[in-house]
Motif scaffolding. Structure first.
Motif, PDB file in Angstrom:
ATOM      1  N   GLN A  85      29.633 -40.247  -3.767  1.00 52.37           N
ATOM      2  CA  GLN A  85      30.084 -38.914  -4.137  1.00 52.37           C
ATOM      3  C   GLN A  85      31.588 -38.791  -3.910  1.00 52.37           C
ATOM      4  OE1 GLN A  85      27.499 -35.850  -2.374  1.00 52.37           O
ATOM      5  NE2 GLN A  85      25.961 -37.429  -1.986  1.00 52.37           N
ATOM      6  N   TRP A  86      32.206 -37.955  -4.696  1.00 48.71           N
ATOM      7  CA  TRP A  86      33.621 -37.631  -4.519  1.00 48.71           C
ATOM      8  C   TRP A  86      33.740 -36.149  -4.172  1.00 48.71           C
ATOM      9  CZ3 TRP A  86      37.794 -40.889  -4.435  1.00 48.71           C
ATOM     10  CH2 TRP A  86      37.579 -42.205  -4.883  1.00 48.71           C
ATOM     11  N   TYR A  87      34.616 -35.887  -3.182  1.00 44.87           N
ATOM     12  CA  TYR A  87      34.881 -34.527  -2.732  1.00 44.87           C
ATOM     13  C   TYR A  87      36.381 -34.272  -2.779  1.00 44.87           C
ATOM     14  CZ  TYR A  87      30.151 -33.972  -0.797  1.00 44.87           C
ATOM     15  OH  TYR A  87      28.787 -33.866  -0.633  1.00 44.87           O
ATOM     16  N   ARG A  88      36.731 -32.993  -2.943  1.00 44.03           N
ATOM     17  CA  ARG A  88      38.120 -32.553  -2.875  1.00 44.03           C
ATOM     18  C   ARG A  88      38.280 -31.605  -1.698  1.00 44.03           C
ATOM     19  NH1 ARG A  88      38.871 -29.264  -7.452  1.00 44.03           N
ATOM     20  NH2 ARG A  88      38.578 -27.433  -6.134  1.00 44.03           N
ATOM     21  N   GLN A  89      39.424 -31.709  -1.015  1.00 43.45           N
ATOM     22  CA  GLN A  89      39.709 -30.815   0.097  1.00 43.45           C
ATOM     23  C   GLN A  89      41.135 -30.309  -0.027  1.00 43.45           C
ATOM     24  OE1 GLN A  89      39.752 -32.467   4.152  1.00 43.45           O
ATOM     25  NE2 GLN A  89      38.724 -30.620   4.882  1.00 43.45           N
ATOM     26  N   ASN A  90      41.251 -29.015  -0.250  1.00 44.95           N
ATOM     27  CA  ASN A  90      42.573 -28.399  -0.250  1.00 44.95           C
ATOM     28  C   ASN A  90      43.012 -28.175   1.190  1.00 44.95           C
ATOM     29  OD1 ASN A  90      41.166 -27.397  -2.929  1.00 44.95           O
ATOM     30  ND2 ASN A  90      43.367 -27.407  -3.241  1.00 44.95           N
ATOM     31  N   SER A  91      44.317 -28.099   1.374  1.00 47.54           N
ATOM     32  CA  SER A  91      44.881 -28.019   2.714  1.00 47.54           C
ATOM     33  C   SER A  91      44.232 -26.905   3.521  1.00 47.54           C
ATOM     34  CB  SER A  91      46.393 -27.795   2.623  1.00 47.54           C
ATOM     35  OG  SER A  91      46.947 -27.701   3.915  1.00 47.54           O
ATOM     36  N   PHE A 103      38.172 -37.447  -1.226  1.00 40.89           N
ATOM     37  CA  PHE A 103      37.393 -38.346  -0.380  1.00 40.89           C
ATOM     38  C   PHE A 103      36.205 -38.891  -1.155  1.00 40.89           C
ATOM     39  CE2 PHE A 103      39.299 -37.434   3.721  1.00 40.89           C
ATOM     40  CZ  PHE A 103      39.833 -36.172   3.551  1.00 40.89           C
ATOM     41  N   CYS A 104      35.934 -40.176  -0.963  1.00 39.64           N
ATOM     42  CA  CYS A 104      34.656 -40.701  -1.422  1.00 39.64           C
ATOM     43  C   CYS A 104      33.697 -40.719  -0.237  1.00 39.64           C
ATOM     44  CB  CYS A 104      34.798 -42.089  -2.034  1.00 39.64           C
ATOM     45  SG  CYS A 104      35.192 -43.415  -0.872  1.00 39.64           S
ATOM     46  N   PHE A 141      32.127 -40.874   5.034  1.00 38.56           N
ATOM     47  CA  PHE A 141      33.337 -40.582   4.281  1.00 38.56           C
ATOM     48  C   PHE A 141      34.418 -41.624   4.529  1.00 38.56           C
ATOM     49  CE2 PHE A 141      32.906 -36.314   2.449  1.00 38.56           C
ATOM     50  CZ  PHE A 141      31.734 -35.890   3.040  1.00 38.56           C
ATOM     51  N   GLY A 142      35.245 -41.827   3.516  1.00 33.19           N
ATOM     52  CA  GLY A 142      36.440 -42.627   3.680  1.00 33.19           C
ATOM     53  C   GLY A 142      37.577 -41.789   4.235  1.00 33.19           C
TER      54      GLY A 142
END
Lengths: 113, 112
Positions: free
Chosen positions: B33-39, B88-89, B102-103
């Protein structure tokens, strides 16, 4: 649909003090997760609940960390006593079931001085 | 230990360009899975690719998976300033019961 709720959003404590974080998952989600994310790193799973039972807590430092989900809904994560290296963001996530997509809350940013 | 390792650690591009991020992992997986994290915010799920899939699309996102090389890539086409975030993957290892690993993430900056 409301998302995963966490409180507080920020917490500053001194080392050796205690702290507790609260998480309310998405309604109907059976699985709840707590992650620790140290600055500059990816999240690390601490504990996973299925309803009110623990599925995996192999990475939870049990000498100081504890977590519960007594009624199978909301959950608390406690650190007692805190150390400097516990400074991190603590993320809660939930999923409908164990093999479904996880939805994350905004996190609690902890600073231990 | 972290199962997935992203490459590069940081990436800076101009708006409109494509961004490619890579992820390598160590053990056999059910899905990636791929995730996005804003600051300062929580993680947002972007896309899931199963071990028997090779490519998946979602809007401007394209994910590939090569299980023989234990690697995945995330392509964001026609990037926007709003794509600025950490990506992140996360791998769901076989027999791990949806325990994601998570990476370390790729920090993407898209300049307007």
């Amino acid at each position: 649909e409301a998302g995963v709720a966490q409180s507080p959003r920020y917490k500053i404590i001194e080392k050796r003090q205690s702290v507790a974080f609260w998480c309310n998952p998405i309604s109907g989600h059976a699985t709840l997760y707590w992650y620790q994310q140290i600055l500059g790193q990816g999240p690390k799973l601490l504990i996973q609940f299925q309803n009110n039972g623990v599925v995996d807590d192999s990475q939870l430092p049990k000498d100081r960390f504890s977590a519960e989900r007594l009624k199978g809904v909301d959950s608390t994560l406690k650190i007692q006593p805190a150390k400097l290296e516990d400074s991190a963001v603590y993320l809660c996530a939930s999923s409908l079931e164990r093999l479904e997509t996880q939805y994350f809350g905004p996190g609690t940013r902890l600073l231990v001085l | 230990s972290q199962q997935g390792e992203e490459d590069p650690q940081a990436l800076s591009i101009q708006e409109g360009e494509n961004a490619t991020m890579n992820c390598s992992y160590k053990t056999s997986i059910n899905n990636l899975q791929w995730y996005r994290q804003n600051s300062g915010r929580g993680l947002v799920h972007l896309i899931l690719i199963r071990s028997n899939e090779r490519e998946k699309h979602s809007g401007r996102l394209r994910v590939t998976l090569d299980t023989s090389k234990k690697s995945s890539s995330l392509l964001i086409t026609a990037s926007r300033a709003a794509d600025t975030a950490s990506y992140f993957c996360a791998t769901d290892a076989q027999n791990a019961g949806n325990m994601l690993t998570f990476g370390g993430g790729t920090r993407l900056m898209v300049k307007p």
